[in-house]
Design a protein around this motif. Structure first.
Motif, PDB file in Angstrom:
ATOM      1  N   SER A   1      18.461  12.204   8.729  1.00 11.52           N
ATOM      2  CA  SER A   1      17.289  11.661   9.398  1.00 11.52           C
ATOM      3  C   SER A   1      16.121  11.589   8.435  1.00 11.52           C
ATOM      4  O   SER A   1      16.147  12.169   7.341  1.00 11.52           O
ATOM      5  CB  SER A   1      16.911  12.551  10.592  1.00 11.52           C
ATOM      6  N   SER A   2      15.064  10.902   8.852  1.00  5.69           N
ATOM      7  CA  SER A   2      13.873  10.800   7.994  1.00  5.69           C
ATOM      8  C   SER A   2      13.255  12.167   7.750  1.00  5.69           C
ATOM      9  O   SER A   2      12.785  12.469   6.654  1.00  5.69           O
ATOM     10  CB  SER A   2      12.844   9.864   8.644  1.00  5.69           C
TER      11      SER A   2
ATOM     12  N   GLU B   1       6.272  14.813  -2.546  1.00  2.00           N
ATOM     13  CA  GLU B   1       5.610  14.622  -1.258  1.00  2.00           C
ATOM     14  C   GLU B   1       5.992  13.267  -0.663  1.00  2.00           C
ATOM     15  O   GLU B   1       5.947  12.241  -1.337  1.00  2.00           O
ATOM     16  CB  GLU B   1       4.098  14.697  -1.415  1.00  2.00           C
ATOM     17  N   SER B   2       6.364  13.275   0.596  1.00  7.04           N
ATOM     18  CA  SER B   2       6.555  12.052   1.369  1.00  7.04           C
ATOM     19  C   SER B   2       5.853  12.260   2.701  1.00  7.04           C
ATOM     20  O   SER B   2       5.383  13.360   2.998  1.00  7.04           O
ATOM     21  CB  SER B   2       8.051  11.756   1.580  1.00  7.04           C
ATOM     22  N   ARG B   3       5.777  11.214   3.512  1.00  9.31           N
ATOM     23  CA  ARG B   3       5.031  11.374   4.762  1.00  9.31           C
ATOM     24  C   ARG B   3       5.627  10.503   5.853  1.00  9.31           C
ATOM     25  O   ARG B   3       6.043   9.365   5.587  1.00  9.31           O
ATOM     26  CB  ARG B   3       3.559  11.030   4.570  1.00  9.31           C
ATOM     27  N   PRO B   4       5.676  11.036   7.081  1.00  9.57           N
ATOM     28  CA  PRO B   4       6.129  10.214   8.208  1.00  9.57           C
ATOM     29  C   PRO B   4       5.033   9.250   8.630  1.00  9.57           C
ATOM     30  O   PRO B   4       3.886   9.356   8.168  1.00  9.57           O
ATOM     31  CB  PRO B   4       6.407  11.255   9.299  1.00  9.57           C
TER      32      PRO B   4
ATOM     33  N   ALA C   1      11.181   6.208  10.155  1.00  6.04           N
ATOM     34  CA  ALA C   1      10.435   5.789   8.960  1.00  6.04           C
ATOM     35  C   ALA C   1       9.940   6.968   8.132  1.00  6.04           C
ATOM     36  O   ALA C   1       9.616   8.044   8.652  1.00  6.04           O
ATOM     37  CB  ALA C   1       9.259   4.912   9.363  1.00  6.04           C
ATOM     38  N   LEU C   2       9.895   6.750   6.831  1.00  5.58           N
ATOM     39  CA  LEU C   2       9.356   7.731   5.893  1.00  5.58           C
ATOM     40  C   LEU C   2       8.743   6.984   4.717  1.00  5.58           C
ATOM     41  O   LEU C   2       9.384   6.114   4.118  1.00  5.58           O
ATOM     42  CB  LEU C   2      10.456   8.668   5.393  1.00  5.58           C
TER      43      LEU C   2
ATOM     44  N   TRP D   1       0.843  -1.199   0.000  1.00  2.45           N
ATOM     45  CA  TRP D   1       0.000   0.000   0.000  1.00  2.45           C
ATOM     46  C   TRP D   1       0.880   1.252   0.000  1.00  2.45           C
ATOM     47  O   TRP D   1       0.684   2.158  -0.805  1.00  2.45           O
ATOM     48  CB  TRP D   1      -0.927  -0.019   1.211  1.00  2.45           C
ATOM     49  N   LEU D   2       1.851   1.299   0.901  1.00  2.12           N
ATOM     50  CA  LEU D   2       2.867   2.341   0.907  1.00  2.12           C
ATOM     51  C   LEU D   2       4.238   1.679   0.918  1.00  2.12           C
ATOM     52  O   LEU D   2       4.403   0.606   1.508  1.00  2.12           O
ATOM     53  CB  LEU D   2       2.743   3.231   2.145  1.00  2.12           C
TER      54      LEU D   2
END
Length: 234
Positions: free
Chosen positions: A160-161, A174-177, A206-207, A146-147
């Motif tokens: 770091s992330s 775009e990325s997301r924690p 995590a990212l 899914w991700l």
């Protein structure tokens, strides 16, 4: 999930399975969502298939399905009178949302194939990168991916992330924690918790990278290039 099912059976507990992102996945040839008494899937806008919002509950016993249906429709008795013998919820999906979901369901196999191709390209591109890792599927299952979420060890990568997220954002990507652990949320401050160090560490490391089924190979190559650029810069 099989271990959870064993534990639930041994303690005579009802297992409700959160399979929100696992539609189309099987573990040992058994579909996700079918290990417990109830299985729950999400059709939110960012899931593998979407109805815009909402989801579905699956269950085998007809009486349990009827119970869920009753509660999701405001616990209202049939007939013209508005009689509610207990507290219910307005969780009904509209016909328009359902029609969208059925059309999406017809494309599930293609969506899963695209997700797995995206994950395979990421794995190939990041293989052997020091300090960078990701989850791997169980031997007897295949992930829906899914991700695609990476974990960075800042002591090794030098980044770091959140620094990588800022770098990608500056490049228009775009990325997301991951979600903040509940024990770190001000809304739950002071609540009882058991440890939580693992959740804290994963949250920091995590990212999630772009993983939409509409992600083109060219766009994904740009994401990969920017990740490598950030790591090399450090």
């Amino acid at each position: 999930i099989a271990r959870f099912a064993e534990l639930a059976a041994s303690f005579h507990l009802t297992l409700i399975e959160d399979a929100a992102e696992a539609l189309g996945v099987a573990v040992a040839r058994r579909p996700a969502g079918c290990f417990g008494a109830l299985g729950c899937f999400s059709f939110n806008g960012n899931k593998t298939i979407t109805t815009g919002s909402g989801g579905m509950v699956v269950t085998k016993p007809a009486e349990l399905a009827e119970r869920v249906r009753f509660l999701s429709q405001q616990a209202k008795l049939p007939g013209g009178e508005y009689v509610h013998p207990e507290i219910g919820f307005n969780y009904r999906m509209t016909n328009l949302h359902a029609a969208l979901g059925l059309a999406q369901l017809e494309r599930l196999d293609d969506h899963l194939r695209h997700k797995r191709e995206i994950a395979a390209r990421y794995r190939s591109a990041f293989e052997g990168a020091p300090g960078l890792s990701w989850m791997t599927p169980l031997a007897d299952s295949e992930s829906a991916w899914w991700l695609f979420t990476i974990a960075l060890d800042p002591d090794v990568t030098g980044v770091s992330s959140r620094q990588l997220m800022a770098h990608l954002d500056a490049a228009g990507i775009e990325s997301r924690p991951l979600w903040q652990p509940l024990h770190l949320s001000p809304a739950h401050a002071g609540r009882l918790r058991l440890n939580g160090e693992v959740a804290d560490r994963i949250y920091q490391m995590a990212l999630s990278l772009p993983s939409s089924v509409g992600l083109s190979p060219g766009d994904q190559s740009r994401v990969i290039a920017e990740v490598h650029k950030a790591l090399k810069r450090r």
